[in-house]
Design a protein around this motif. Structure first.
Motif, short mmCIF file in Angstrom:
data_model
loop_
_atom_site.label_atom_id
_atom_site.label_comp_id
_atom_site.label_asym_id
_atom_site.label_seq_id
_atom_site.Cartn_x
_atom_site.Cartn_y
_atom_site.Cartn_z
N LEU A 41 0.83 -1.22 0.00
CA LEU A 41 0.00 0.00 0.00
C LEU A 41 0.86 1.26 0.00
CD1 LEU A 41 -2.87 -1.00 2.45
CD2 LEU A 41 -3.00 -0.79 -0.04
N SER A 42 1.97 1.22 0.71
CA SER A 42 2.83 2.42 0.78
C SER A 42 3.52 2.70 -0.55
CB SER A 42 3.88 2.27 1.89
OG SER A 42 4.89 1.35 1.52
N ASN A 44 2.16 1.97 -3.55
CA ASN A 44 1.16 2.14 -4.60
C ASN A 44 0.20 3.26 -4.22
OD1 ASN A 44 1.47 -0.19 -6.67
ND2 ASN A 44 1.82 -1.10 -4.66
N THR A 45 0.69 4.47 -4.31
CA THR A 45 -0.11 5.63 -3.90
C THR A 45 -0.67 6.41 -5.08
OG1 THR A 45 1.89 6.96 -3.75
CG2 THR A 45 1.12 5.88 -1.72
N ARG A 46 -0.20 6.12 -6.29
CA ARG A 46 -0.67 6.89 -7.46
C ARG A 46 -2.05 6.48 -7.92
NH1 ARG A 46 4.92 7.44 -10.73
NH2 ARG A 46 5.75 9.09 -9.42
N ARG A 93 -6.60 2.01 2.15
CA ARG A 93 -5.60 3.04 2.49
C ARG A 93 -5.01 2.75 3.85
NH1 ARG A 93 -8.96 8.50 1.10
NH2 ARG A 93 -9.00 8.25 -1.16
N GLN A 99 0.79 3.98 8.59
CA GLN A 99 1.85 4.82 8.01
C GLN A 99 3.09 4.86 8.90
OE1 GLN A 99 2.34 6.35 5.20
NE2 GLN A 99 0.34 6.25 4.23
#
Length: 143
Positions: A41-42, A44-46, A93, A99
């Motif tokens: 997830l970190s 693949n933020t686009r 997310r 995070q």
């Protein structure tokens, strides 16, 4: 003694890597797969990430991905948000808690990667990476 097959070596290496990942994750009350999801997830933020993306990335069934996401939601590491493109879908997310684990996970995975190629030359490491990429795409190629 007979010579081992490549598949046996690969299976053993994967088992050892997963064991090490699970041992590391345990100190955070997590599993290696959960740490891998945080990393995924970190990175693949686009584009929005959905459960089906996890199924493809980790080669798991829908039920396995669903349980993984459910447990991470319960631990406040991941949220499901209604997708702007399709209200039937839920985008995944990382939460603030998730995070905070990103630098820890990245450092561990970087160390794990470095350990795998530590005794290889740059050329050998590149060939090793290319071979693994080729093997990982076997299921998508047609004969």
């Amino acid at each position: 003694m007979t010579e081992r097959r490549l598949g046996a070596w690969l299976r053993d290496a994967e088992h050892q890597m997963n064991q090490e990942m699970n041992d590391f994750a345990r100190q955070y009350g997590l599993t290696g797969m959960q740490l891998s999801l945080i990393d995924f997830l970190s990175r693949n933020t686009r584009e929005p990430v959905f459960q089906v993306d996890l199924e493809h990335e980790f080669h798991v069934q829908r039920s396995t991905a669903s349980l993984l996401v459910k447990r991470m939601v319960e631990r406040d590491l991941v949220t499901r948000v209604v997708a702007t493109s399709d209200s039937r879908k839920r985008q995944l997310r990382l939460t603030a808690k998730g995070q905070r684990l990103v630098p820890i996970v990245r450092q561990h995975l970087d160390q794990q990667d470095a350990k795998m190629v530590a005794d290889l030359s740059v050329r050998e490491a590149q060939a090793f990476q290319q071979a693994l990429q080729n093997i990982s795409h076997w299921h998508t190629t047609k004969e």
